[in-house]
Design a protein around this motif. Sequence first.
Motif, PDB file in Angstrom:
ATOM      1  N   TRP A  81     -65.540 -25.287-106.599  1.00  0.00           N
ATOM      2  CA  TRP A  81     -66.040 -25.438-105.240  1.00  0.00           C
ATOM      3  C   TRP A  81     -65.734 -26.827-104.690  1.00  0.00           C
ATOM      4  N   GLU A  82     -65.958 -27.844-105.498  1.00  0.00           N
ATOM      5  CA  GLU A  82     -65.678 -29.216-105.066  1.00  0.00           C
ATOM      6  C   GLU A  82     -64.200 -29.387-104.738  1.00  0.00           C
ATOM      7  N   GLU A  83     -63.321 -28.812-105.543  1.00  0.00           N
ATOM      8  CA  GLU A  83     -61.888 -28.874-105.242  1.00  0.00           C
ATOM      9  C   GLU A  83     -61.569 -28.176-103.928  1.00  0.00           C
ATOM     10  N   GLU A  84     -62.213 -27.052-103.676  1.00  0.00           N
ATOM     11  CA  GLU A  84     -62.022 -26.345-102.407  1.00  0.00           C
ATOM     12  C   GLU A  84     -62.503 -27.200-101.229  1.00  0.00           C
ATOM     13  N   MET A  85     -63.586 -27.927-101.419  1.00  0.00           N
ATOM     14  CA  MET A  85     -64.107 -28.781-100.354  1.00  0.00           C
ATOM     15  C   MET A  85     -63.160 -29.957-100.088  1.00  0.00           C
ATOM     16  N   VAL A  86     -62.561 -30.503-101.135  1.00  0.00           N
ATOM     17  CA  VAL A  86     -61.566 -31.565-100.968  1.00  0.00           C
ATOM     18  C   VAL A  86     -60.376 -31.032-100.174  1.00  0.00           C
ATOM     19  N   LYS A  87     -59.900 -29.826-100.506  1.00  0.00           N
ATOM     20  CA  LYS A  87     -58.783 -29.215 -99.776  1.00  0.00           C
ATOM     21  C   LYS A  87     -59.120 -29.031 -98.300  1.00  0.00           C
ATOM     22  N   SER A  88     -60.405 -28.870 -98.001  1.00  0.00           N
ATOM     23  CA  SER A  88     -60.849 -28.704 -96.616  1.00  0.00           C
ATOM     24  C   SER A  88     -61.221 -30.044 -95.970  1.00  0.00           C
ATOM     25  N   LEU A 120     -92.623 -30.171 -98.864  1.00  0.00           N
ATOM     26  CA  LEU A 120     -93.266 -29.169 -98.021  1.00  0.00           C
ATOM     27  C   LEU A 120     -94.682 -28.914 -98.537  1.00  0.00           C
ATOM     28  N   PRO A 121     -95.604 -28.561 -97.672  1.00  0.00           N
ATOM     29  CA  PRO A 121     -96.969 -28.289 -98.128  1.00  0.00           C
ATOM     30  C   PRO A 121     -96.997 -27.210 -99.217  1.00  0.00           C
ATOM     31  N   HIS A 122     -97.765 -27.469-100.255  1.00  0.00           N
ATOM     32  CA  HIS A 122     -98.005 -26.519-101.348  1.00  0.00           C
ATOM     33  C   HIS A 122     -96.745 -26.176-102.143  1.00  0.00           C
ATOM     34  N   GLU A 123     -95.759 -27.040-102.114  1.00  0.00           N
ATOM     35  CA  GLU A 123     -94.509 -26.839-102.856  1.00  0.00           C
ATOM     36  C   GLU A 123     -94.228 -28.069-103.703  1.00  0.00           C
ATOM     37  N   PRO A 124     -93.542 -27.909-104.837  1.00  0.00           N
ATOM     38  CA  PRO A 124     -93.085 -29.089-105.572  1.00  0.00           C
ATOM     39  C   PRO A 124     -92.045 -29.845-104.741  1.00  0.00           C
ATOM     40  N   LEU A 125     -91.844 -31.082-105.069  1.00  0.00           N
ATOM     41  CA  LEU A 125     -90.863 -31.922-104.391  1.00  0.00           C
ATOM     42  C   LEU A 125     -89.464 -31.323-104.529  1.00  0.00           C
ATOM     43  N   GLU A 126     -88.737 -31.241-103.440  1.00  0.00           N
ATOM     44  CA  GLU A 126     -87.336 -30.796-103.444  1.00  0.00           C
ATOM     45  C   GLU A 126     -86.469 -32.051-103.499  1.00  0.00           C
ATOM     46  N   ILE A 127     -85.675 -32.176-104.552  1.00  0.00           N
ATOM     47  CA  ILE A 127     -84.796 -33.334-104.717  1.00  0.00           C
ATOM     48  C   ILE A 127     -83.449 -33.013-104.083  1.00  0.00           C
ATOM     49  N   ILE A 128     -82.961 -33.904-103.236  1.00  0.00           N
ATOM     50  CA  ILE A 128     -81.656 -33.752-102.590  1.00  0.00           C
ATOM     51  C   ILE A 128     -80.642 -34.566-103.393  1.00  0.00           C
ATOM     52  N   PHE A 129     -79.494 -33.946-103.665  1.00  0.00           N
ATOM     53  CA  PHE A 129     -78.430 -34.597-104.447  1.00  0.00           C
ATOM     54  C   PHE A 129     -77.163 -34.698-103.614  1.00  0.00           C
ATOM     55  N   LEU A 130     -76.400 -35.753-103.882  1.00  0.00           N
ATOM     56  CA  LEU A 130     -75.147 -36.027-103.202  1.00  0.00           C
ATOM     57  C   LEU A 130     -74.063 -36.305-104.244  1.00  0.00           C
ATOM     58  N   LYS A 131     -72.859 -35.845-103.947  1.00  0.00           N
ATOM     59  CA  LYS A 131     -71.710 -36.220-104.780  1.00  0.00           C
ATOM     60  C   LYS A 131     -70.555 -36.555-103.861  1.00  0.00           C
ATOM     61  N   ASN A 132     -70.023 -37.765-104.030  1.00  0.00           N
ATOM     62  CA  ASN A 132     -68.834 -38.164-103.304  1.00  0.00           C
ATOM     63  C   ASN A 132     -67.630 -37.557-103.992  1.00  0.00           C
ATOM     64  N   LEU A 133     -66.717 -37.026-103.204  1.00  0.00           N
ATOM     65  CA  LEU A 133     -65.529 -36.349-103.744  1.00  0.00           C
ATOM     66  C   LEU A 133     -64.322 -37.269-103.648  1.00  0.00           C
ATOM     67  N   GLY A 134     -63.497 -37.221-104.660  1.00  0.00           N
ATOM     68  CA  GLY A 134     -62.229 -37.943-104.640  1.00  0.00           C
ATOM     69  C   GLY A 134     -62.306 -39.411-104.835  1.00  0.00           C
TER      70      GLY A 134
END
Length: 134
Positions: A81-88, A120-134
């Motif tokens: 998927w990451e390779e496809e995103m680089v191609k795009s 969000l209320p009544h939910e565990p913390l949602e962790i956001i992740f980032l990856k730089n490509l190339g």
Amino acid sequence: MIRYANEDDLEILMKYDKHIREKELKDSINNKRILVMFINDVFIGWLRYNLFWDSEPFMNMLYFLEGYRGKGYGGQLIHYWEEEMVKSNYKRVLTSTLSNERAQFFYRKNGYVDCGALLLPHEPLEIIFLKNLG
């Protein structure tokens, strides 16, 4: 084998992906936003993404059927998927997971870094992740 999902995959995706409405799933297939993975012609999992802020690829779902987890297929699929995103011409990708899920360790192992969170209320913390490509 990894490939983009097509209309022939709709039934199997509907069977397993309970986090998306049928219309949205069809739209995702038509927009080439779902990758499916097969081993010896057996469906084993998929990756579904969308565009956060209409400009950043965000992996919404990475899922493997029982018996195919923990065997390296997830790493193969996100790498494809990451390779496809680089191609795009995308420079980075995003994803998230709940803080009480083991997936956070998988993403970090595959080069993703914590970049934020959503509580969000009544939910565990949602962790956001980032990856730089190339």
